[in-house]
Design a protein around this motif. Structure first.
Motif, short mmCIF file in Angstrom:
data_model
loop_
_atom_site.label_atom_id
_atom_site.label_comp_id
_atom_site.label_asym_id
_atom_site.label_seq_id
_atom_site.Cartn_x
_atom_site.Cartn_y
_atom_site.Cartn_z
N LYS A 178 3.03 6.89 0.25
CA LYS A 178 4.28 7.57 -0.14
C LYS A 178 4.41 7.65 -1.65
CE LYS A 178 7.68 7.24 3.50
NZ LYS A 178 8.76 6.43 4.06
N ASN A 183 -0.32 2.71 -1.79
CA ASN A 183 0.83 3.13 -0.99
C ASN A 183 0.93 4.67 -0.92
OD1 ASN A 183 3.44 3.96 -0.30
ND2 ASN A 183 4.36 2.06 -1.06
N GLU A 206 10.87 7.39 -7.29
CA GLU A 206 12.26 7.65 -6.89
C GLU A 206 12.88 8.76 -7.73
OE1 GLU A 206 14.16 3.85 -6.99
OE2 GLU A 206 12.98 3.17 -5.28
N GLN A 259 2.01 10.15 -3.13
CA GLN A 259 2.52 11.53 -3.02
C GLN A 259 3.57 11.81 -4.09
OE1 GLN A 259 3.82 11.92 1.02
NE2 GLN A 259 1.87 12.76 1.70
N ALA A 260 4.47 10.83 -4.28
CA ALA A 260 5.53 11.01 -5.28
C ALA A 260 4.94 11.15 -6.68
CB ALA A 260 6.50 9.83 -5.22
N GLY A 273 11.89 11.81 -6.28
CA GLY A 273 12.51 12.14 -4.99
C GLY A 273 13.91 12.70 -5.15
N LYS A 332 7.46 2.64 -8.61
CA LYS A 332 8.52 2.96 -7.64
C LYS A 332 9.62 3.77 -8.30
CE LYS A 332 7.71 -0.75 -4.41
NZ LYS A 332 7.84 -2.20 -4.31
#
Lengths: 361, 76
Positions: A11, A9, B70, A14-15, B73, B66
């Motif tokens: 995104k 994935n 997050e 990148q995170a 982010g 994830k």
């Protein structure tokens, strides 16, 4: 493909890269010891996007590359025995030995066949009962059970014309040897995911316990590798070395017990000669006495002259993580995948081939 | 060389199985993973299943990734 695409994935990648940048404060070197990681890391471009403070080294993780010149010469010589069909994985074909290569021997008329699986080699043995079929067993713990299973299957089917030349090797003690050599100062191991599927966590635990060296068993997709780097950076910065599993969807702490039993039954540990490193005790798998009638080494006593190493080739230093492929004078000049001098450029998983293909400077 | 490809078990005949890898079907041995069942995902290495893939662990790893993404982010 399920279990592949999710771990690519963009995104999230990148995170995670951002996260690695945040976490990483001091310069560190991490070593991977699996050809599949070498390729995965180069192919995904991760080398270029992780912070400069983190250097990724490739160690002795490509089985074809670490096969000694002597073993290569013996494998090539087996092809000259009358009435023999050599079966091998494709990666071995072009590796130059001292005097020839399997592909040159094939071109000169020897019966050498590339197979995808030991199952194919067994099939060839069944269909050619008047010939003797030798499978060249090259690989680590991931491949060794498939070779062992073929031997057991050959006995069950009463195939008296199937033999294995074992240059199989095991991983944990070469990791110790690299630290003991003390040539490269690195701070953590990216441990091989599919070797670990078979052996589990325990065989690596001496690394953190006795050497204070952290290790993470890693998957092969970009997110797997990035998470592994994060886990290693965290352990290094905190000074709390452990052996952890990132690749939990495939690796259980105990490994594949059926495969481990099989390895114990069919093979026994032996000294193994590693290209660039030398003989490391107990890192080879020779065929056990009880299965000696399948052992090509015992049945066909091949003698070869002293091996002649290719001039100028620095594959051995590449395999020890001492130099990057582009630091070898032959890289991308006299030595290319089309016309390779050493095995690190031949095997698709060799560090030189991976750098040539994806990171050519 | 230590490549392992995820595949779904479609049909089992004795110790051999038909597996699906990214839309194509091929045969694989289940001798090293005898408890694999139809519908399971397994890792295939040179024609042999070498382990079942743990779907729950895969989901947990993704969830963790994830969360890491997050937290990044939101500038934490």
């Amino acid at each position: 493909m399920k279990f592949v695409n999710e771990f690519r994935n963009p995104k999230l990648v990148q995170a995670l890269i951002k996260k690695v940048r945040e976490y990483s404060s001091t310069p560190i070197k991490l070593m991977e010891v699996c050809g599949t990681h070498t390729v995965a890391i180069s192919k995904s471009g991760l080398r270029q996007v992780i912070p400069n403070s983190i250097t990724l080294l490739s160690g002795p993780g490509c089985p074809v590359c670490v096969t000694s010149h002597r073993d290569l010469d013996r494998a090539i010589t087996l092809a000259s025995i009358p009435n023999v069909i050599i079966t091998t994985f494709g990666d071995m074909m072009k590796v130059p030995g001292s005097f020839s290569s399997l592909s040159k021997e094939k071109a000169s008329g020897k019966d050498i066949r590339v197979v995808y699986s030991t199952l194919d080699a067994l099939k060839i043995a069944e269909e050619n009962r008047d010939k003797r079929i030798i499978f060249l067993g090259v690989g680590f713990e991931t491949s060794a059970p498939t070779v062992g299973q073929a031997i057991i299957e050959a006995r069950r089917r009463n195939l008296k014309n199937f033999f294995v030349f074992s240059a199989l090797k095991t991983m944990p003690l070469v990791l110790k040897a690299l630290i003991d050599l003390g040539e490269v100062n690195f701070q953590g191991y990216i441990l091989p995911g599919h070797v670990s599927v078979i052996i589990g966590v325990k065989p690596y635990q001496f690394l953190s316990r006795d050497y204070g060296m952290p290790g993470v068993i890693a998957g092969f997709e970009p997110l797997d590798v990035l998470q592994t780097i994060l886990m290693l950076v965290e352990m290094i910065e905190k000074g709390e070395p452990e052996i952890k599993i990132q690749y939990k969807r495939a690796v259980s702490p105990e490994g594949n017990l059926i495969a481990q039993e099989l390895l114990k039954k069919v093979f026994e540990p032996s000294d193994a000669d590693w290209r660039g490193i030398g003989v490391i005790p107990e890192t080879g798998l020779k065929i056990a006495e009880n299965y000696g009638d399948f052992d090509a080494e015992r049945i066909f006593k091949v003698e070869t002259p002293e091996p002649v190493e290719p001039k100028g080739c620095r594959c051995g230093e590449v395999l020890r993580g001492l130099i990057f492929p582009y630091q070898c004078g032959l890289f991308a000049k006299a030595c290319t995948p089309e016309s390779p001098v050493g095995p690190c450029m031949v095997s698709s998983e060799g560090a030189c081939a991976a750098y040539y293909r994806y990171n050519k400077l | 060389m230590c490549l392992g490809i995820p595949a779904k078990v479609i049909e089992i005949n004795g110790y051999m199985a038909e597996v699906e890898i990214g839309g194509t079907r091929r045969e694989a041995s289940l001798q090293l993973v005898p408890d694999a069942k139809v519908g399971d995902f397994v890792l295939i290495h040179t024609g042999y299943a070498i382990q079942k893939i743990d779907e729950k662990e895969a989901e947990e790893t993704l969830e963790l990734l994830k969360q890491l993404g997050e937290s990044n982010g939101s500038g934490e």
